[in-house]
Design a protein around this motif. Structure first.
Motif, PDB file in Angstrom:
ATOM      1  N   SER B 228       0.839  -1.199   0.000  1.00  0.00           N
ATOM      2  CA  SER B 228       0.000   0.000   0.000  1.00  0.00           C
ATOM      3  C   SER B 228       0.874   1.249   0.000  1.00  0.00           C
ATOM      4  CB  SER B 228      -0.964  -0.008   1.176  1.00  0.00           C
ATOM      5  OG  SER B 228      -0.279   0.093   2.383  1.00  0.00           O
ATOM      6  N   LEU B 229       2.013   1.201   0.711  1.00  0.00           N
ATOM      7  CA  LEU B 229       2.922   2.356   0.696  1.00  0.00           C
ATOM      8  C   LEU B 229       3.469   2.607  -0.704  1.00  0.00           C
ATOM      9  CD1 LEU B 229       4.930   1.974   3.992  1.00  0.00           C
ATOM     10  CD2 LEU B 229       3.892   4.067   3.155  1.00  0.00           C
ATOM     11  N   LEU B 230       3.914   1.526  -1.353  1.00  0.00           N
ATOM     12  CA  LEU B 230       4.524   1.696  -2.674  1.00  0.00           C
ATOM     13  C   LEU B 230       3.496   2.167  -3.696  1.00  0.00           C
ATOM     14  CD1 LEU B 230       6.902  -1.395  -2.849  1.00  0.00           C
ATOM     15  CD2 LEU B 230       7.446   0.960  -2.302  1.00  0.00           C
ATOM     16  N   VAL B 231       2.292   1.601  -3.613  1.00  0.00           N
ATOM     17  CA  VAL B 231       1.255   2.022  -4.557  1.00  0.00           C
ATOM     18  C   VAL B 231       0.915   3.487  -4.324  1.00  0.00           C
ATOM     19  CG1 VAL B 231      -1.139   1.704  -5.260  1.00  0.00           C
ATOM     20  CG2 VAL B 231       0.298  -0.267  -4.865  1.00  0.00           C
ATOM     21  N   SER B 232       0.873   3.905  -3.054  1.00  0.00           N
ATOM     22  CA  SER B 232       0.567   5.321  -2.824  1.00  0.00           C
ATOM     23  C   SER B 232       1.678   6.196  -3.358  1.00  0.00           C
ATOM     24  CB  SER B 232       0.318   5.637  -1.356  1.00  0.00           C
ATOM     25  OG  SER B 232       0.482   4.565  -0.536  1.00  0.00           O
ATOM     26  N   VAL B 233       2.927   5.759  -3.218  1.00  0.00           N
ATOM     27  CA  VAL B 233       4.029   6.566  -3.765  1.00  0.00           C
ATOM     28  C   VAL B 233       3.842   6.753  -5.263  1.00  0.00           C
ATOM     29  CG1 VAL B 233       6.485   6.516  -4.313  1.00  0.00           C
ATOM     30  CG2 VAL B 233       5.740   6.033  -2.009  1.00  0.00           C
ATOM     31  N   SER B 234       3.623   5.633  -5.976  1.00  0.00           N
ATOM     32  CA  SER B 234       3.551   5.781  -7.430  1.00  0.00           C
ATOM     33  C   SER B 234       2.284   6.515  -7.853  1.00  0.00           C
ATOM     34  CB  SER B 234       3.656   4.413  -8.119  1.00  0.00           C
ATOM     35  OG  SER B 234       2.524   3.641  -7.858  1.00  0.00           O
ATOM     36  N   THR B 235       1.169   6.218  -7.181  1.00  0.00           N
ATOM     37  CA  THR B 235      -0.079   6.859  -7.582  1.00  0.00           C
ATOM     38  C   THR B 235      -0.051   8.357  -7.292  1.00  0.00           C
ATOM     39  OG1 THR B 235      -1.155   4.817  -6.959  1.00  0.00           O
ATOM     40  CG2 THR B 235      -2.581   6.657  -7.463  1.00  0.00           C
ATOM     41  N   ALA B 236       0.438   8.706  -6.106  1.00  0.00           N
ATOM     42  CA  ALA B 236       0.457  10.120  -5.750  1.00  0.00           C
ATOM     43  C   ALA B 236       1.427  10.892  -6.635  1.00  0.00           C
ATOM     44  CB  ALA B 236       0.836  10.279  -4.281  1.00  0.00           C
ATOM     45  N   LEU B 237       2.498  10.236  -7.072  1.00  0.00           N
ATOM     46  CA  LEU B 237       3.463  10.941  -7.922  1.00  0.00           C
ATOM     47  C   LEU B 237       2.936  11.175  -9.325  1.00  0.00           C
ATOM     48  CD1 LEU B 237       7.105   9.681  -7.360  1.00  0.00           C
ATOM     49  CD2 LEU B 237       6.187  11.966  -7.078  1.00  0.00           C
ATOM     50  N   VAL B 238       2.454  10.098  -9.969  1.00  0.00           N
ATOM     51  CA  VAL B 238       2.118  10.261 -11.387  1.00  0.00           C
ATOM     52  C   VAL B 238       0.708   9.836 -11.757  1.00  0.00           C
ATOM     53  CG1 VAL B 238       4.489  10.058 -12.142  1.00  0.00           C
ATOM     54  CG2 VAL B 238       3.093   8.016 -11.986  1.00  0.00           C
ATOM     55  N   GLY B 239      -0.018   9.189 -10.848  1.00  0.00           N
ATOM     56  CA  GLY B 239      -1.376   8.752 -11.185  1.00  0.00           C
ATOM     57  C   GLY B 239      -1.455   7.236 -11.262  1.00  0.00           C
ATOM     58  N   PRO B 240      -2.625   6.726 -11.615  1.00  0.00           N
ATOM     59  CA  PRO B 240      -2.827   5.267 -11.601  1.00  0.00           C
ATOM     60  C   PRO B 240      -2.020   4.572 -12.692  1.00  0.00           C
ATOM     61  CG  PRO B 240      -4.913   6.467 -11.766  1.00  0.00           C
ATOM     62  CD  PRO B 240      -3.827   7.434 -12.053  1.00  0.00           C
ATOM     63  N   ILE B 241      -1.062   3.776 -12.294  1.00  0.00           N
ATOM     64  CA  ILE B 241      -0.151   3.203 -13.285  1.00  0.00           C
ATOM     65  C   ILE B 241       0.121   1.728 -13.012  1.00  0.00           C
ATOM     66  CG2 ILE B 241       2.007   3.761 -12.073  1.00  0.00           C
ATOM     67  CD1 ILE B 241       3.136   4.565 -14.787  1.00  0.00           C
ATOM     68  N   THR B 242      -0.576   1.131 -12.025  1.00  0.00           N
ATOM     69  CA  THR B 242      -0.185  -0.224 -11.627  1.00  0.00           C
ATOM     70  C   THR B 242      -0.444  -1.275 -12.698  1.00  0.00           C
ATOM     71  OG1 THR B 242      -2.243  -0.302 -10.430  1.00  0.00           O
ATOM     72  CG2 THR B 242      -0.242  -0.068  -9.122  1.00  0.00           C
ATOM     73  N   PHE B 243      -1.193  -0.917 -13.753  1.00  0.00           N
ATOM     74  CA  PHE B 243      -1.403  -1.893 -14.818  1.00  0.00           C
ATOM     75  C   PHE B 243      -0.073  -2.330 -15.420  1.00  0.00           C
ATOM     76  CE2 PHE B 243      -2.954  -3.275 -19.071  1.00  0.00           C
ATOM     77  CZ  PHE B 243      -3.764  -4.291 -18.615  1.00  0.00           C
ATOM     78  N   LEU B 244       0.873  -1.409 -15.385  1.00  0.00           N
ATOM     79  CA  LEU B 244       2.223  -1.730 -15.830  1.00  0.00           C
ATOM     80  C   LEU B 244       2.749  -2.985 -15.138  1.00  0.00           C
ATOM     81  CD1 LEU B 244       4.909  -0.744 -17.277  1.00  0.00           C
ATOM     82  CD2 LEU B 244       5.362   0.532 -15.209  1.00  0.00           C
ATOM     83  N   VAL B 293       2.144   8.406 -21.804  1.00  0.00           N
ATOM     84  CA  VAL B 293       2.802   7.136 -21.524  1.00  0.00           C
ATOM     85  C   VAL B 293       1.798   6.089 -21.053  1.00  0.00           C
ATOM     86  CG1 VAL B 293       3.457   7.583 -19.127  1.00  0.00           C
ATOM     87  CG2 VAL B 293       4.891   6.138 -20.545  1.00  0.00           C
ATOM     88  N   SER B 294       0.727   6.532 -20.378  1.00  0.00           N
ATOM     89  CA  SER B 294      -0.222   5.534 -19.877  1.00  0.00           C
ATOM     90  C   SER B 294      -0.970   4.870 -21.026  1.00  0.00           C
ATOM     91  CB  SER B 294      -1.202   6.160 -18.898  1.00  0.00           C
ATOM     92  OG  SER B 294      -1.943   7.160 -19.516  1.00  0.00           O
ATOM     93  N   ILE B 295      -1.207   5.623 -22.088  1.00  0.00           N
ATOM     94  CA  ILE B 295      -1.888   5.019 -23.236  1.00  0.00           C
ATOM     95  C   ILE B 295      -1.006   3.963 -23.867  1.00  0.00           C
ATOM     96  CG2 ILE B 295      -2.732   5.481 -25.574  1.00  0.00           C
ATOM     97  CD1 ILE B 295      -3.818   8.122 -24.470  1.00  0.00           C
ATOM     98  N   VAL B 296       0.278   4.296 -24.012  1.00  0.00           N
ATOM     99  CA  VAL B 296       1.215   3.327 -24.581  1.00  0.00           C
ATOM    100  C   VAL B 296       1.293   2.085 -23.694  1.00  0.00           C
ATOM    101  CG1 VAL B 296       3.617   2.937 -25.202  1.00  0.00           C
ATOM    102  CG2 VAL B 296       2.528   5.107 -25.747  1.00  0.00           C
ATOM    103  N   ILE B 297       1.417   2.310 -22.371  1.00  0.00           N
ATOM    104  CA  ILE B 297       1.527   1.176 -21.450  1.00  0.00           C
ATOM    105  C   ILE B 297       0.259   0.333 -21.480  1.00  0.00           C
ATOM    106  CG2 ILE B 297       1.562   0.569 -18.994  1.00  0.00           C
ATOM    107  CD1 ILE B 297       3.515   2.906 -18.641  1.00  0.00           C
ATOM    108  N   ASN B 298      -0.886   0.997 -21.452  1.00  0.00           N
ATOM    109  CA  ASN B 298      -2.127   0.232 -21.456  1.00  0.00           C
ATOM    110  C   ASN B 298      -2.325  -0.522 -22.767  1.00  0.00           C
ATOM    111  OD1 ASN B 298      -2.695   0.979 -18.909  1.00  0.00           O
ATOM    112  ND2 ASN B 298      -4.179   2.554 -19.444  1.00  0.00           N
ATOM    113  N   PHE B 299      -1.874   0.069 -23.853  1.00  0.00           N
ATOM    114  CA  PHE B 299      -2.003  -0.602 -25.145  1.00  0.00           C
ATOM    115  C   PHE B 299      -1.143  -1.860 -25.179  1.00  0.00           C
ATOM    116  CE2 PHE B 299      -0.632  -1.094 -29.626  1.00  0.00           C
ATOM    117  CZ  PHE B 299      -1.860  -1.437 -30.147  1.00  0.00           C
ATOM    118  N   ILE B 300       0.145  -1.697 -24.863  1.00  0.00           N
ATOM    119  CA  ILE B 300       1.053  -2.852 -24.893  1.00  0.00           C
ATOM    120  C   ILE B 300       0.666  -3.844 -23.795  1.00  0.00           C
ATOM    121  CG2 ILE B 300       3.449  -3.582 -24.690  1.00  0.00           C
ATOM    122  CD1 ILE B 300       4.229  -0.837 -25.762  1.00  0.00           C
TER     123      ILE B 300
END
Lengths: 260, 317
Positions: B228-244, B293-300
């Motif tokens: 939960s800490l790591l997800v909050s770090v990444s989410t708070a920094l750049v937004g929802p990206i865990t699909f990566l 970048v999220s579109i590219v990541i979500n696409f791939i």
């Protein structure tokens, strides 16, 4: 109980229910130290549940399991893992592990992941014990069900505990390997003084290899005695509700119930 | 030894792409360029490590190869939190609350949520991990619906403030936030490093883990906190990206099938950083910022996800 030696694994008044259904109803017994005890009984009698409670995998709703005069719940996990091992049914893993990797996990309570030369030797011995040398480098997902079962038994042997609890260890095994596993367990008990408790379905394996039998039915212990006292046609008929013909050959009891 | 070769290749390509990202068409007379690029790069590395580490640990805990922590609803609670503050303060939001405070509250909220879920789970221990995942899905959907409801009510101009949080972007970086996030990441990784040796055993499942002497519930609780800490770090920094996470974890399994966690975690973090930096480079210089970048990541990632489903389906039948 029957034996004069002190018994270290005992349970009193164990209750367990899933929702409304009572699975174990206030049962108590002592497990004979240094012997093989088989748990038998019809499906749904509570055998596996009892085994899981004895090995702290499942919490009972009432009653107490004591192990070497201490409540089993009060042990530190790592200490208990050096004294008591449990293998449950259905060991499916979606992992890329070799047999040797898996058996090495049996040493985790001692090594915490860093195998000493002593640990490595124990792993090799366990693999030899279960005749898996030729498969040591094979991946688990490439093995047959029986071979995988043997790999898990090998892991339990590598764990080198005084008490070994097995839930239907002969599942998926062919006759040769069933006999081999049972002989291995017998040797562990006779030569190394270990205590084995197993849930077993084939009554003839229980008759041939165990010292004591506990029979469960509808969540209660209906029989708990030396093997020869249980392997009687009237006793078995009460437990399983089918007819048994007991054949005595060279002092060994064989049950025929297949087509009577 | 092929493993070490693969590892060095991976490391080399990461260093290469980082150099490319920093130095491509650089005008050395304008030193703010390299400064800005390094900040973006640093934030990508922080996010990459967070996503890689948290996803791999999560997949090990859940014994599942196609899940990411997103399923636990962490990101929807983040969006909900942002929606609520914008709902209350409107366009004055960042006069009332600083970005650093926003970050702290978001992290605290996500950790609190994780603890709450955990308490739910172990009240009924026999339901275990599946129960936790299912409650995560339900709670996530609930929060998402709440956010949508409020987003409909607010002024469209204020909605653009929220939108800023909903899409991944490495361009909105804030140096102060970055340093706080890096410290949080570092502290979390140090805390997690004490327990990494248990992950190999946890991967065997609950029964084997307990048999081998692990305090299974305690460890799951600790790792959920780390996640939960790591997800909050990444989410708070750049937004929802865990699909990566799906992408990088499965690439890790395929490239390095030996399932030893210390090695796998390292590789997973490297791959994750590599994907982000390479993706961002493409966006900045090939697509000229015409996409994100999220579109590219979500696409791939989406294509790869379908491939994963397809290949497991074939294995079963």
């Amino acid at each position: 109980m029957v034996d004069s030696q002190k018994d270290y694994l005992t349970f009193q008044d164990i209750h367990k229910h899933y929702g409304e259904k009572i699975v174990l109803n206030a049962i108590s017994a002592e497990i004979a130290h240094g012997k093989i005890t088989s748990l038998i009984g019809p499906n749904g009698a509570g055998k596996s549940t009892l085994l899981a409670i004895l090995s702290r995998l499942l919490k009972q709703d009432g009653g107490k399991v004591s192990f070497f005069d201490k409540n089993i719940g009060s042990y530190k996990g790592q200490d208990l893992a050096k004294k008591l091992a449990i293998l449950r049914q259905s060991n499916h893993l979606d992992l890329k592990l070799t047999v040797e990797d898996l058996v090495s996990f049996g040493r985790f309570p001692y090594s915490q992941g860093r195998l000493s030369s002593e640990d490595k030797e124990a792993v090799q011995n366990a693999i030899r014990f279960t005749e898996l040398e030729s498969l040591a480098d094979a991946y688990l997902d490439e093995l047959s069900g029986g071979q995988r079962q043997r790999a898990f038994i090998s892991m339990i042997i590598a764990q080198d505990t005084d008490y070994i609890l097995l839930d239907e260890p002969l599942n998926n095994l062919d006759m040769k390997h069933s006999v081999h596993v049972m002989k291995t367990l017998r040797r562990l008990v006779d030569e190394l003084g270990k205590t084995v408790i197993l849930v077993i379905h084939e009554i003839n394996f229980a008759a041939q290899y165990s010292d004591f039998i506990i029979a469960l039915k509808n969540g209660e212990i209906v029989q708990h005695d030396k093997t020869n006292q249980i392997i009687q046609s009237n006793v078995l008929r009460d437990i399983f509700e089918i007819d048994f013909d007991i054949i005595d050959r060279n002092d060994k009891l064989i049950c025929n119930y297949f087509n009577l | 030894m092929r493993t070490s070769l693969k590892l060095s290749l991976l490391l080399a390509s990461l260093v290469g792409i980082i150099a490319l990202f920093l130095l491509f068409e650089i005008d050395l007379s304008q030193d703010y360029m390299i400064h800005k690029r390094s900040i973006r790069l640093a934030s990508m590395l922080v996010v990459g490590v967070s996503v890689g580490f948290s996803s791999l640990v999560f997949q090990t805990l859940s014994q599942n190869r196609i899940l990411t922590p997103a399923i636990m609803g962490y990101e929807s609670i983040f969006i909900l939190f942002q929606t609520v503050i914008v709902f209350i303060y409107g366009d004055k939001t960042f006069q009332v609350i600083t970005e650093q405070n926003n970050f702290f509250y978001a992290v605290l909220l996500m950790m609190g949520f994780s603890l709450l879920m955990y308490l739910f789970m172990f009240r009924r221990s026999k339901l275990g991990m599946l129960y936790l995942l299912l409650s995560g899905i339900v709670m996530g959907t609930l929060f998402q619906t709440f956010s949508q409801f409020m987003q409909i009510l607010i002024d469209p101009n204020e909605f653009t403030v929220i939108q800023n949080f909903m899409f991944v972007s490495f361009s909105k970086m804030n140096t102060k936030l970055l340093s706080i996030a890096s410290i949080t990441l570092l502290a979390t990784l140090i805390y997690a490093s004490f327990y990494i040796k248990y992950l190999d055993v946890i991967a065997l499942g609950r029964d084997h883990a307990i048999n081998l002497g692990l305090n299974y519930q305690g460890l799951v609780r600790r790792f959920m906190l780390v996640i939960s800490l790591l997800v909050s770090v990444s989410t708070a920094l750049v937004g929802p990206i865990t699909f990566l996470g799906i992408l990088v974890c499965n690439l890790t399994y395929e490239l390095f099938p030996n399932r030893k966690h210390p090695a796998m975690l390292t590789v997973c973090c490297l791959i994750s950083c590599l994907c982000l930096v390479a993706g961002q480079f493409l966006i900045e210089h090939i697509f000229q910022f015409s996409t994100t970048v999220s579109i590219v990541i979500n696409f791939i990632g989406g294509l790869y996800f379908l491939y994963l489903l397809w290949s497991t389906r074939k294995k079963i039948t």
